[in-house]
Motif scaffolding. Structure first.
Motif, PDB file in Angstrom:
ATOM      1  N   PRO A  43      -2.867   0.951   5.935  1.00 59.67           N
ATOM      2  CA  PRO A  43      -2.167   0.721   4.672  1.00 59.67           C
ATOM      3  C   PRO A  43      -2.588  -0.602   4.039  1.00 59.67           C
ATOM      4  CG  PRO A  43      -0.705   0.242   6.497  1.00 59.67           C
ATOM      5  CD  PRO A  43      -1.974   0.761   7.089  1.00 59.67           C
ATOM      6  N   GLY A  44      -3.738  -0.560   3.397  1.00 60.39           N
ATOM      7  CA  GLY A  44      -4.272  -1.739   2.730  1.00 60.39           C
ATOM      8  C   GLY A  44      -5.013  -1.340   1.472  1.00 60.39           C
ATOM      9  N   ALA A  45      -5.428  -2.325   0.709  1.00 58.79           N
ATOM     10  CA  ALA A  45      -6.052  -2.061  -0.591  1.00 58.79           C
ATOM     11  C   ALA A  45      -7.346  -1.254  -0.471  1.00 58.79           C
ATOM     12  CB  ALA A  45      -6.318  -3.375  -1.311  1.00 58.79           C
ATOM     13  N   THR A  46      -8.162  -1.565   0.539  1.00 60.11           N
ATOM     14  CA  THR A  46      -9.437  -0.863   0.691  1.00 60.11           C
ATOM     15  C   THR A  46      -9.226   0.622   0.919  1.00 60.11           C
ATOM     16  OG1 THR A  46     -10.493  -2.847   1.607  1.00 60.11           O
ATOM     17  CG2 THR A  46     -11.584  -0.743   2.006  1.00 60.11           C
ATOM     18  N   ASN A  47      -8.245   0.959   1.747  1.00 60.61           N
ATOM     19  CA  ASN A  47      -7.997   2.373   2.007  1.00 60.61           C
ATOM     20  C   ASN A  47      -7.340   3.055   0.806  1.00 60.61           C
ATOM     21  OD1 ASN A  47      -8.346   4.498   3.894  1.00 60.61           O
ATOM     22  ND2 ASN A  47      -6.142   4.498   4.300  1.00 60.61           N
ATOM     23  N   VAL A  48      -6.450   2.356   0.122  1.00 58.04           N
ATOM     24  CA  VAL A  48      -5.840   2.926  -1.083  1.00 58.04           C
ATOM     25  C   VAL A  48      -6.916   3.233  -2.117  1.00 58.04           C
ATOM     26  CG1 VAL A  48      -4.302   2.455  -3.037  1.00 58.04           C
ATOM     27  CG2 VAL A  48      -3.600   1.830  -0.728  1.00 58.04           C
ATOM     28  N   GLY A  73       2.520   8.326  -6.874  1.00 55.36           N
ATOM     29  CA  GLY A  73       2.426   9.733  -6.501  1.00 55.36           C
ATOM     30  C   GLY A  73       1.236  10.048  -5.620  1.00 55.36           C
ATOM     31  N   LEU A  74       0.784   9.072  -4.846  1.00 51.16           N
ATOM     32  CA  LEU A  74      -0.360   9.262  -3.960  1.00 51.16           C
ATOM     33  C   LEU A  74       0.100   9.571  -2.543  1.00 51.16           C
ATOM     34  CD1 LEU A  74      -2.449   6.161  -5.123  1.00 51.16           C
ATOM     35  CD2 LEU A  74      -2.664   8.519  -5.932  1.00 51.16           C
ATOM     36  N   ALA A  75      -0.838  10.040  -1.738  1.00 45.56           N
ATOM     37  CA  ALA A  75      -0.536  10.306  -0.328  1.00 45.56           C
ATOM     38  C   ALA A  75      -0.319   8.989   0.397  1.00 45.56           C
ATOM     39  CB  ALA A  75      -1.679  11.070   0.315  1.00 45.56           C
ATOM     40  N   ASP A  76       0.425   9.041   1.473  1.00 43.57           N
ATOM     41  CA  ASP A  76       0.637   7.869   2.310  1.00 43.57           C
ATOM     42  C   ASP A  76      -0.724   7.385   2.820  1.00 43.57           C
ATOM     43  OD1 ASP A  76       1.167   6.131   4.542  1.00 43.57           O
ATOM     44  OD2 ASP A  76       3.171   7.007   4.697  1.00 43.57           O
ATOM     45  N   PRO A  77      -1.085   6.122   2.585  1.00 45.55           N
ATOM     46  CA  PRO A  77      -2.408   5.641   3.015  1.00 45.55           C
ATOM     47  C   PRO A  77      -2.625   5.696   4.523  1.00 45.55           C
ATOM     48  CG  PRO A  77      -1.015   3.817   2.314  1.00 45.55           C
ATOM     49  CD  PRO A  77      -0.307   5.070   1.908  1.00 45.55           C
ATOM     50  N   ALA A 111       0.831  -1.200   0.000  1.00 44.74           N
ATOM     51  CA  ALA A 111       0.000   0.000   0.000  1.00 44.74           C
ATOM     52  C   ALA A 111       0.871   1.258   0.000  1.00 44.74           C
ATOM     53  CB  ALA A 111      -0.917  -0.001   1.227  1.00 44.74           C
ATOM     54  N   ILE A 112       1.912   1.236   0.801  1.00 43.64           N
ATOM     55  CA  ILE A 112       2.803   2.393   0.892  1.00 43.64           C
ATOM     56  C   ILE A 112       3.708   2.482  -0.328  1.00 43.64           C
ATOM     57  CG2 ILE A 112       4.629   3.477   2.249  1.00 43.64           C
ATOM     58  CD1 ILE A 112       3.414   2.102   4.722  1.00 43.64           C
ATOM     59  N   VAL A 113       4.277   1.349  -0.725  1.00 37.59           N
ATOM     60  CA  VAL A 113       5.191   1.334  -1.870  1.00 37.59           C
ATOM     61  C   VAL A 113       4.476   1.750  -3.147  1.00 37.59           C
ATOM     62  CG1 VAL A 113       6.620  -0.133  -3.331  1.00 37.59           C
ATOM     63  CG2 VAL A 113       6.714  -0.398  -0.846  1.00 37.59           C
ATOM     64  N   ALA A 166      -4.929   0.399  -5.974  1.00 39.11           N
ATOM     65  CA  ALA A 166      -5.598  -0.514  -5.049  1.00 39.11           C
ATOM     66  C   ALA A 166      -5.448  -1.960  -5.510  1.00 39.11           C
ATOM     67  CB  ALA A 166      -7.076  -0.151  -4.934  1.00 39.11           C
ATOM     68  N   ALA A 167      -5.564  -2.184  -6.818  1.00 40.61           N
ATOM     69  CA  ALA A 167      -5.442  -3.536  -7.361  1.00 40.61           C
ATOM     70  C   ALA A 167      -4.029  -4.087  -7.163  1.00 40.61           C
ATOM     71  CB  ALA A 167      -5.803  -3.546  -8.840  1.00 40.61           C
ATOM     72  N   PHE A 168      -3.018  -3.247  -7.406  1.00 36.13           N
ATOM     73  CA  PHE A 168      -1.633  -3.680  -7.211  1.00 36.13           C
ATOM     74  C   PHE A 168      -1.348  -3.935  -5.734  1.00 36.13           C
ATOM     75  CE2 PHE A 168      -0.564  -2.051 -11.511  1.00 36.13           C
ATOM     76  CZ  PHE A 168       0.163  -3.148 -11.952  1.00 36.13           C
ATOM     77  N   THR A 169      -1.943  -3.136  -4.871  1.00 36.92           N
ATOM     78  CA  THR A 169      -1.772  -3.340  -3.428  1.00 36.92           C
ATOM     79  C   THR A 169      -2.359  -4.678  -3.007  1.00 36.92           C
ATOM     80  OG1 THR A 169      -1.829  -0.962  -2.964  1.00 36.92           O
ATOM     81  CG2 THR A 169      -2.360  -2.450  -1.147  1.00 36.92           C
ATOM     82  N   LEU A 170      -3.568  -4.954  -3.459  1.00 35.79           N
ATOM     83  CA  LEU A 170      -4.234  -6.211  -3.124  1.00 35.79           C
ATOM     84  C   LEU A 170      -3.426  -7.409  -3.627  1.00 35.79           C
ATOM     85  CD1 LEU A 170      -6.823  -7.579  -2.009  1.00 35.79           C
ATOM     86  CD2 LEU A 170      -7.748  -7.424  -4.332  1.00 35.79           C
ATOM     87  N   ALA A 171      -2.987  -7.332  -4.882  1.00 37.02           N
ATOM     88  CA  ALA A 171      -2.226  -8.436  -5.465  1.00 37.02           C
ATOM     89  C   ALA A 171      -0.887  -8.625  -4.763  1.00 37.02           C
ATOM     90  CB  ALA A 171      -2.012  -8.182  -6.956  1.00 37.02           C
ATOM     91  N   GLY A 172      -0.209  -7.522  -4.482  1.00 41.95           N
ATOM     92  CA  GLY A 172       1.098  -7.608  -3.833  1.00 41.95           C
ATOM     93  C   GLY A 172       1.023  -8.174  -2.435  1.00 41.95           C
TER      94      GLY A 172
END
Length: 206
Positions: free
Chosen positions: A43-48, A31-35, A23-25, A57-63
């Motif tokens: 720092p998770g997909a839902t919050n991103v 270029g988004l704000a820190d979740p 989520a952070i990476v 959000a999709a990359f966060t969930l997959a990662g």
């Protein structure tokens, strides 16, 4: 090399992998704000997704799911090469717990981690594909019916140990799944309070 040393090294490696907060990476790369600075501060997909960037959000969930899967699969591969059969399952479940704990308390991000739903799913799939699919299917069903992400996560967390016992009886895997489920429920304690008070909001339909 003794079993104890192998177990410790495996746990440290899995914890380190779990500490990579996608989520952070991903937010930094996009270029988004820190979740951790908006929404639920998780720092998770839902919050991103609250940032409006569905790709992030999709990359966060997959990662987050992949690191749980990868940690356990790597432990299985290494245990097959380094350990006798009686110790292999123990090494696998140690990796599963460690990568999950790493996600919750990442050493790279001041121990401010996520709630662990995606990573737990990855671990379960690696433990037992059928188990992971059943728990994931339950999450999807509850989410579709009630449209409350936290309720879906809590339902899956409660069901996971029961389904594990049904498929594998008591043993190391059940212990690992139970530990992960308890930690996941604890991480959702604020959501539980909001569900009980009626404050938890359903997510909007796309």
């Amino acid at each position: 090399m003794s079993h104890t040393v192998i177990f410790v090294l495996t746990a440290l490696a899995a914890y380190g992998l779990g500490s990579v907060s996608f989520a952070i990476v991903v937010s930094r790369l996009r270029g988004l704000a820190d979740p951790r600075s908006y929404g639920s501060h998780n720092p998770g997909a839902t919050n991103v997704l609250r940032s409006g960037d569905k790709v992030a959000a999709a990359f966060t969930l997959a990662g987050d799911a992949f690191k749980g899967l990868a940690a356990v699969l790597l432990a299985q591969w290494l245990s097959a090469a380094l350990l006798d059969p009686s110790a292999r399952l123990s090494m696998t479940v140690i990796a599963g717990i460690a990568v999950f704990v790493g996600h919750l308390f990442p050493v790279f991000f001041r121990f401010q981690g996520g709630k662990g739903v995606a990573t737990a799913f990855g671990v379960l799939v690696a433990f037992d594909l059928g188990l992971g699919l059943m728990v994931g299917g339950l999450w999807i069903a509850v989410a579709k019916i009630f449209r409350i992400s936290s309720l879906a996560a809590l339902s899956a967390a409660i069901a996971a140990p029961l389904l594990t016992f049904w498929r594998h009886d008591a043993g190391p895997m059940l212990i690992a799944v139970a530990v992960i489920s308890v930690l996941l429920i604890i991480r959702h304690r604020r959501n539980i309070e909001q569900l009980l008070s009626g404050e938890e909001k359903a997510f909007k339909k796309p």
